[in-house]
Design a protein around this motif. Structure first.
Motif, mmCIF file in Angstrom:
data_model
loop_
_atom_site.group_PDB
_atom_site.id
_atom_site.type_symbol
_atom_site.label_atom_id
_atom_site.label_comp_id
_atom_site.label_asym_id
_atom_site.label_seq_id
_atom_site.Cartn_x
_atom_site.Cartn_y
_atom_site.Cartn_z
ATOM 1 N N THR A 1 45.317 38.174 173.871
ATOM 2 C CA THR A 1 45.621 38.884 172.626
ATOM 3 C C THR A 1 45.017 40.285 172.636
ATOM 4 O O THR A 1 45.666 41.259 172.231
ATOM 5 C CB THR A 1 45.094 38.082 171.424
ATOM 6 N N LYS A 2 43.777 40.392 173.107
ATOM 7 C CA LYS A 2 43.126 41.700 173.183
ATOM 8 C C LYS A 2 43.868 42.614 174.161
ATOM 9 O O LYS A 2 44.059 43.807 173.889
ATOM 10 C CB LYS A 2 41.669 41.536 173.611
ATOM 11 N N HIS B 1 47.055 42.469 174.889
ATOM 12 C CA HIS B 1 48.310 42.860 174.248
ATOM 13 C C HIS B 1 48.088 43.998 173.251
ATOM 14 O O HIS B 1 48.843 44.975 173.241
ATOM 15 C CB HIS B 1 48.926 41.657 173.539
ATOM 16 N N LYS B 2 47.053 43.889 172.443
ATOM 17 C CA LYS B 2 46.781 44.941 171.460
ATOM 18 C C LYS B 2 46.480 46.272 172.147
ATOM 19 O O LYS B 2 46.987 47.320 171.735
ATOM 20 C CB LYS B 2 45.613 44.544 170.562
#
Length: 88
Positions: free
Chosen positions: A77-78, A80-81
């Motif tokens: 997730t990190k 992707h951000k």
């Protein structure tokens, strides 16, 4: 090193390529987590039907497995951000 361009998720080909890239992020962490959780579940069955195994061992395998899966999901997730902001 210059960051890569932000993927255009409206284009099916770029979205497919980005999905493959994203699935490769933290793959060993997530797979190890799943393997440990399955191993812990198997140890519970072994404990119930065949030979006694300390409950601490089975609980440790399951908890460690879920923790690794959560860490892998967080890393992905990190990534992707950061990728969508153009930092990577």
């Amino acid at each position: 090193m210059t960051p890569r361009p932000i993927p255009n998720l409206n284009d099916p080909e770029e979205r497919r390529a980005y999905r493959r890239e994203l699935m490769a992020v933290a793959k060993p962490l997530r797979r190890t987590g799943v393997a440990l959780a399955v191993l812990g579940s198997a140890l519970i069955l072994i404990n119930a039907y065949w030979t006694p195994i300390p409950n601490v061992v089975t609980l440790a395998a399951i908890v460690t497995g879920f923790a690794l899966m959560l860490v892998g999901i967080g890393v992905r997730t990190k990534y992707h951000k950061r990728r969508m902001r153009g930092e990577i």
